[in-house]
Design an enzyme around this catalytic site. Structure first.
Site, PDB file in Angstrom:
ATOM      1  N   ASP A 127     -30.954  -2.618  20.306  1.00 56.96           N
ATOM      2  CA  ASP A 127     -30.825  -4.014  19.872  1.00 56.96           C
ATOM      3  C   ASP A 127     -31.861  -4.955  20.498  1.00 56.96           C
ATOM      4  O   ASP A 127     -32.047  -6.074  20.015  1.00 56.96           O
ATOM      5  CB  ASP A 127     -29.425  -4.549  20.208  1.00 56.96           C
ATOM      6  CG  ASP A 127     -28.329  -3.866  19.409  1.00 56.96           C
ATOM      7  OD1 ASP A 127     -28.660  -3.108  18.476  1.00 56.96           O
ATOM      8  OD2 ASP A 127     -27.142  -4.072  19.723  1.00 56.96           O
ATOM      9  N   GLN A 273     -30.013   4.666  12.921  1.00 60.92           N
ATOM     10  CA  GLN A 273     -30.969   3.862  13.691  1.00 60.92           C
ATOM     11  C   GLN A 273     -31.032   4.279  15.157  1.00 60.92           C
ATOM     12  O   GLN A 273     -31.958   3.932  15.877  1.00 60.92           O
ATOM     13  CB  GLN A 273     -30.583   2.368  13.639  1.00 60.92           C
ATOM     14  CG  GLN A 273     -30.673   1.774  12.266  1.00 60.92           C
ATOM     15  CD  GLN A 273     -29.846   0.500  12.150  1.00 60.92           C
ATOM     16  OE1 GLN A 273     -30.349  -0.586  12.364  1.00 60.92           O
ATOM     17  NE2 GLN A 273     -28.575   0.632  11.817  1.00 60.92           N
TER      18      GLN A 273
HETATM   19  O1  F6P Z   1     -25.104  -1.345  21.527  1.00 62.25           O
HETATM   20  C1  F6P Z   1     -25.948  -1.198  20.468  1.00 62.25           C
HETATM   21  C2  F6P Z   1     -25.268  -0.999  19.184  1.00 62.25           C
HETATM   22  O2  F6P Z   1     -26.265  -0.336  18.502  1.00 62.25           O
HETATM   23  C3  F6P Z   1     -24.790  -2.257  18.439  1.00 62.25           C
HETATM   24  O3  F6P Z   1     -25.751  -2.848  17.621  1.00 62.25           O
HETATM   25  C4  F6P Z   1     -23.621  -1.734  17.634  1.00 62.25           C
HETATM   26  O4  F6P Z   1     -22.689  -2.759  17.358  1.00 62.25           O
HETATM   27  C5  F6P Z   1     -23.048  -0.721  18.542  1.00 62.25           C
HETATM   28  O5  F6P Z   1     -24.122  -0.176  19.265  1.00 62.25           O
HETATM   29  C6  F6P Z   1     -22.226   0.325  17.831  1.00 62.25           C
HETATM   30  O6  F6P Z   1     -22.053   1.421  18.656  1.00 62.25           O
HETATM   31  P1  F6P Z   1     -20.849   2.488  18.590  1.00 62.25           P
HETATM   32  O7  F6P Z   1     -20.562   2.751  17.168  1.00 62.25           O
HETATM   33  O8  F6P Z   1     -21.425   3.664  19.299  1.00 62.25           O
HETATM   34  O9  F6P Z   1     -19.710   1.901  19.325  1.00 62.25           O
END
Ligand code: F6P
Length: 341
Positions: A127, A273
């Site tokens: 991010d 991503q």
């Molecule tokens: O922390 C980075 C990130 O890529 C955020 O943009 C996103 O909301 C989150 O991770 C989602 O991560 P997970 O699905 O692993 O909890």
């Protein structure tokens, strides 16, 4: 001297490059032992670790994910968990810890430092929303993946005369959306920093379609309508109190189609991503961070995080890094806006 290393929070391309660099610097330059903590802070609660040798880190530079595993464990609120963290640091005879993570992992590292334990942080997140550093590793890879996706969506959008909505990650800030939107030639970019009006967006798209027959709209998962809250995938919160975002793209695509009368499709890029090999840029940045994090331990420069500032690797106070998120520089957004419509 023995140092520990852990990776916490969401994974990110370049984590293995950091672990490899930490091991190389510590073992080859300083003749120290390195111990890997499994699954972030959870490994220090449960006592899961493994010794890291030069052999362990051989051949991992280009690999995505983290060989140590990761988790979103927060040991700070729970007294028992916190004392287990301290217990295992002692049990493994760890003299200093390198914590690789985002704002949550680094805020736990700061707490450990405040409790008197020697810690150095390494900023990680696709991010790019950590203060104190120009970039975090993983961001460049994510932007490349999204840009490639936008390029692919362009040709199908053009053929079918459709509007394509692309939902990308970015919880607190729209760095991925803005950079990939500029690189991919997006016709609208919606980010958390700039709440939007649905009518304005639809009118802008309708106007564009007077001359053009397709559009690409890039939206951060954290983007909000003016005066409204986040659109959530789930109310369930993780250990750091974060709700699960995702869903804004669906709402947007449906409303755009209804209000403009133009056929609209949604693509949610999600965890693609975060997966796969890091770009050359991220491999280099992660390697520089890993080497300089060990050097910071050597210099006893504790309670700090390595950071990139104007091409140089420096150290900044963890307090400064976790104070609040780094939001998008509006200079970028202003440049992106020139190409909207
Ligand atoms: O922390 C980075 C990130 O890529 C955020 O943009 C996103 O909301 C989150 O991770 C989602 O991560 P997970 O699905 O692993 O909890």
């Amino acid at each position: 001297m023995r140092i520990g290393v852990l990776t916490g929070g969401g994974d990110c391309p370049g984590l293995n490059a950091v672990i490899r660099a930490v091991a190389r610097r510590a073992i080859k330059t300083y003749d120290w032992d390195v111990i890997g903590i499994k699954n972030g802070w959870q490994g220090l609660i449960k006592g899961h670790s493994e010794p890291i040798s030069l052999y362990t880190v051989s051949g991992i530079l280009h690999r995505g994910g983290t060989l140590l595993g990761t988790s979103r464990t927060n040991p700070v609120e729970d007294r028992d968990a916190w004392s287990k963290v301290k217990h295992h640091l002692k049990k493994y005879s760890i003299d200093a810890l390198i914590a690789v993570g985002g704002e949550d992992t680094l805020s736990v590292a700061l707490k450990l430092h405040q409790d008197g334990f020697p810690v150095v942080g390494v900023p990680k997140t696709i991010d790019n929303d950590i203060r104190g550093t120009d970039f975090t590793f993983g961001f460049n890879t994510a932007v490349s993946i999204v840009t490639e996706a936008i390029d692919r969506l362009h040709t199908t959008a053009e053929s079918h005369h459709r509007i394509m909505v692309v939902e990308v990650m970015g919880r607190h800030s729209g760095w991925i959306a803005v950079h990939s939107g500029i690189a991919g030639g997006a016709d609208a970019i919606l980010i958390p920093e700039v709440p939007f009006e649905m009518d304005d967006l639809c009118n802008q798209l309708k106007k564009r379609h007077e001359n053009k027959n397709f559009s690409i709209v890039v939206v951060s998962e954290g983007a909000k309508l003016k005066g409204e809250e986040h659109i959530l995938q789930s109310e369930k919160k993780d250990a750091f109190g974060h709700v699960r975002l995702g869903g804004v793209g669906r709402v947007l695509a449906d409303v755009i189609e209804e209000k403009t009368g133009i056929e609209t499709r949604l693509t949610v890029l999600g965890h693609t991503q975060r997966g796969g090999s890091p770009t050359a840029y991220d491999r280099i940045l992660a390697t520089r961070f890993g080497v300089r994090a060990v050097d910071a331990v050597k210099k006893k420069d504790f309670g700090k995080m390595v950071a990139l500032r104007a091409e140089k690797i420096i150290t900044v106070k963890l307090e400064e890094a976790v104070l609040k998120n780094k939001v998008v520089d509006m200079d970028f957004y202003e440049i992106a806006e020139l190409f909207f419509g």
